[in-house]
Design a protein around this motif. Structure first.
Motif, PDB file in Angstrom:
ATOM      1  N   LYS A  32      28.740  30.505  37.578  1.00  0.00           N
ATOM      2  CA  LYS A  32      29.263  31.414  38.593  1.00  0.00           C
ATOM      3  C   LYS A  32      30.745  31.127  38.806  1.00  0.00           C
ATOM      4  CE  LYS A  32      24.868  31.698  41.117  1.00  0.00           C
ATOM      5  NZ  LYS A  32      24.200  31.527  42.433  1.00  0.00           N
ATOM      6  N   VAL A  34      34.807  32.915  40.510  1.00  0.00           N
ATOM      7  CA  VAL A  34      35.609  33.969  41.111  1.00  0.00           C
ATOM      8  C   VAL A  34      36.910  34.076  40.328  1.00  0.00           C
ATOM      9  CG1 VAL A  34      36.660  32.371  42.761  1.00  0.00           C
ATOM     10  CG2 VAL A  34      36.636  34.816  43.265  1.00  0.00           C
ATOM     11  N   VAL A  35      37.423  35.304  40.183  1.00  0.00           N
ATOM     12  CA  VAL A  35      38.641  35.572  39.423  1.00  0.00           C
ATOM     13  C   VAL A  35      39.699  36.106  40.388  1.00  0.00           C
ATOM     14  CG1 VAL A  35      39.689  36.816  37.498  1.00  0.00           C
ATOM     15  CG2 VAL A  35      37.309  36.056  37.354  1.00  0.00           C
ATOM     16  N   VAL A  48      34.285  39.129  31.902  1.00  0.00           N
ATOM     17  CA  VAL A  48      33.908  37.735  31.642  1.00  0.00           C
ATOM     18  C   VAL A  48      32.865  37.753  30.537  1.00  0.00           C
ATOM     19  CG1 VAL A  48      33.038  35.592  32.611  1.00  0.00           C
ATOM     20  CG2 VAL A  48      34.340  37.161  34.057  1.00  0.00           C
ATOM     21  N   THR A  59      33.486  41.248  37.122  1.00  0.00           N
ATOM     22  CA  THR A  59      33.503  40.752  38.493  1.00  0.00           C
ATOM     23  C   THR A  59      33.182  41.881  39.472  1.00  0.00           C
ATOM     24  OG1 THR A  59      35.891  41.137  38.571  1.00  0.00           O
ATOM     25  CG2 THR A  59      35.148  38.933  37.982  1.00  0.00           C
ATOM     26  N   ASP A  60      32.552  41.520  40.595  1.00  0.00           N
ATOM     27  CA  ASP A  60      32.151  42.511  41.588  1.00  0.00           C
ATOM     28  C   ASP A  60      33.282  42.788  42.569  1.00  0.00           C
ATOM     29  OD1 ASP A  60      32.246  40.272  43.184  1.00  0.00           O
ATOM     30  OD2 ASP A  60      30.076  40.031  43.343  1.00  0.00           O
ATOM     31  N   GLY A  63      35.273  39.838  43.519  1.00  0.00           N
ATOM     32  CA  GLY A  63      35.858  39.065  42.435  1.00  0.00           C
ATOM     33  C   GLY A  63      34.936  38.024  41.846  1.00  0.00           C
ATOM     34  N   ASN A  64      33.646  38.036  42.222  1.00  0.00           N
ATOM     35  CA  ASN A  64      32.690  37.033  41.744  1.00  0.00           C
ATOM     36  C   ASN A  64      31.974  37.504  40.488  1.00  0.00           C
ATOM     37  OD1 ASN A  64      33.175  35.289  43.983  1.00  0.00           O
ATOM     38  ND2 ASN A  64      31.874  36.597  45.249  1.00  0.00           N
ATOM     39  N   PHE A  65      31.491  36.536  39.708  1.00  0.00           N
ATOM     40  CA  PHE A  65      30.695  36.846  38.520  1.00  0.00           C
ATOM     41  C   PHE A  65      29.598  35.800  38.344  1.00  0.00           C
ATOM     42  CE2 PHE A  65      33.927  33.927  36.962  1.00  0.00           C
ATOM     43  CZ  PHE A  65      33.235  33.094  36.100  1.00  0.00           C
ATOM     44  N   VAL A  77      37.970  35.352  29.765  1.00  0.00           N
ATOM     45  CA  VAL A  77      38.209  36.146  30.972  1.00  0.00           C
ATOM     46  C   VAL A  77      39.470  36.980  30.746  1.00  0.00           C
ATOM     47  CG1 VAL A  77      38.521  36.099  33.470  1.00  0.00           C
ATOM     48  CG2 VAL A  77      37.204  34.291  32.346  1.00  0.00           C
TER      49      VAL A  77
END
Length: 348
Positions: A32, A34-35, A48, A59-60, A63-65, A77
């Motif tokens: 997991k 964050v970008v 990613v 990413t959502d 910004g998380n994946f 990425v």
């Protein structure tokens, strides 16, 4: 024969000892992360992917994946306008990825209503004005920035007064009764584009030096994003933002003069009296008692000199940008004082 019998159990034992190591090497884990960009802003829709495969995600909204990958694999990425990164997983399950701007690709990125796209992938009709073109122009408002720099966009000043409004037409006039002005979207905030009525210009309060880019959406796809009010087109404006690093101070300004390039070649008072008498003798006009002896008259008053003069113009801009890992800032201040060529006009 006896040696062969002992070698078989030994090989079997060796395989059994190596099996747990191979299993751990190919173990799949859930990672997991964050970008973000260098300014600490979350990047939505970043790609990613497990390097060398089609296993990936994006990413959502935060910004998380989340992705299942081998513990010894690599993550790739990437996002439009940023430098791609390859990250060794090495058994880690949590990542904080920071993508840096790719200056080589920034000119190829176009801001549209629903995000950013590469110009090569864009199917709609878009015209862009870069910050370099804006910096080279001497303008008092952002609507004047588009004048002569965007194909299919007509900008006509409604008044000669400094800071006055302009009429903007994108691909001509679409209505005889309703407004034909486009709408402005400044950093996501929609501003009514009714700059073509009256002498006041609401857009004159925005400093052109704070603008990074201007993108003009000219086709019908703009209405799918912003509704019927975008039927006359959309002008998307992106302003400067702070970047991570030490404080950077920038100043630019200029001082100039404006004047009438050419004066009308008119008759002075004496010449006008002679002409008036000649026309009266021909019966074209009535005789005027003021011009009985035009040779006694002087040159009179040059009203062009009385109404128009050389006007001074000052423009000064100061900006401060910087930030840390978590916060960035961009502060700007501008001063504009433009005297009008016509007496009694000006903009400050």
């Amino acid at each position: 024969m006896r040696n062969t019998t002992y070698r078989k159990p030994f090989r079997l034992l060796l395989l059994l000892l190596l099996f747990p190591f191979c299993a751990s090497f190919a173990q799949t884990i859930t990672v997991k992360g964050v970008v973000k960009d260098t300014a600490g802003e979350l990047i939505i829709g970043a790609s990613v992917v497990e390097l060398g495969t089609t296993n990936g995600t994006i990413t959502d909204m935060d910004g998380n994946f989340t992705l299942k990958v081998p513990s010894r694999g690599k993550l790739a990425v990437s996002f439009i306008g940023y430098q791609s990164q390859n990250i060794d997983i090495s058994g880690q399950t949590q990542f904080n990825v920071i993508l840096r701007d790719d200056t080589k690709l920034l000119d190829e990125v176009v801001v549209v209503g629903y995000g950013q796209m590469k110009r090569s992938d864009l199917t709609g009709s878009v015209v862009s004005v870069s910050s370099d073109a804006i910096a080279k122009s001497v303008t008092t408002s952002i609507d004047q920035v588009l004048q002569g720099k965007a194909a299919g966009v007509q900008v006509q000043q409604n008044t000669g007064m400094p800071g006055g409004s302009s009429s903007i037409r994108i691909r001509g006039i679409s209505s005889l009764n309703a407004s034909n002005e486009p709408i402005f979207v400044i950093d996501g905030v929609i501003i009514d584009g009714s700059t073509g009525s009256g002498n006041d210009n609401a857009l004159a309060s925005i400093n052109p030096s704070d603008i990074v880019s201007m993108d003009v959406l000219k086709d019908a796809s703009a209405t799918a994003i912003y509704g019927a009010r975008a039927a006359n087109g959309v002008i998307i404006i992106t302003t400067k933002r702070g970047t991570k690093g030490e404080a950077s101070i920038a100043y630019n300004g200029y001082v100039g003069w404006q004047q009438m390039p050419v004066k009308l070649d008119l008759l002075n008072l004496r010449e006008y009296g002679i002409l008036k008498n000649e026309r009266a003798e021909l019966g074209i006009v009535q005789k005027d008692s003021y011009f009985v002896r035009p040779d006694l008259l002087g040159n009179g008053t040059d009203w062009q000199d009385e109404l128009f003069n050389s006007a001074m113009m000052n423009n000064h801009n100061l900006s401060v940008t910087g930030g840390t890992e978590n916060n960035t800032y961009a502060l700007g201040a501008g001063y504009l004082n433009q005297d009008g060529i016509a007496v009694g006009s000006g903009f400050k």
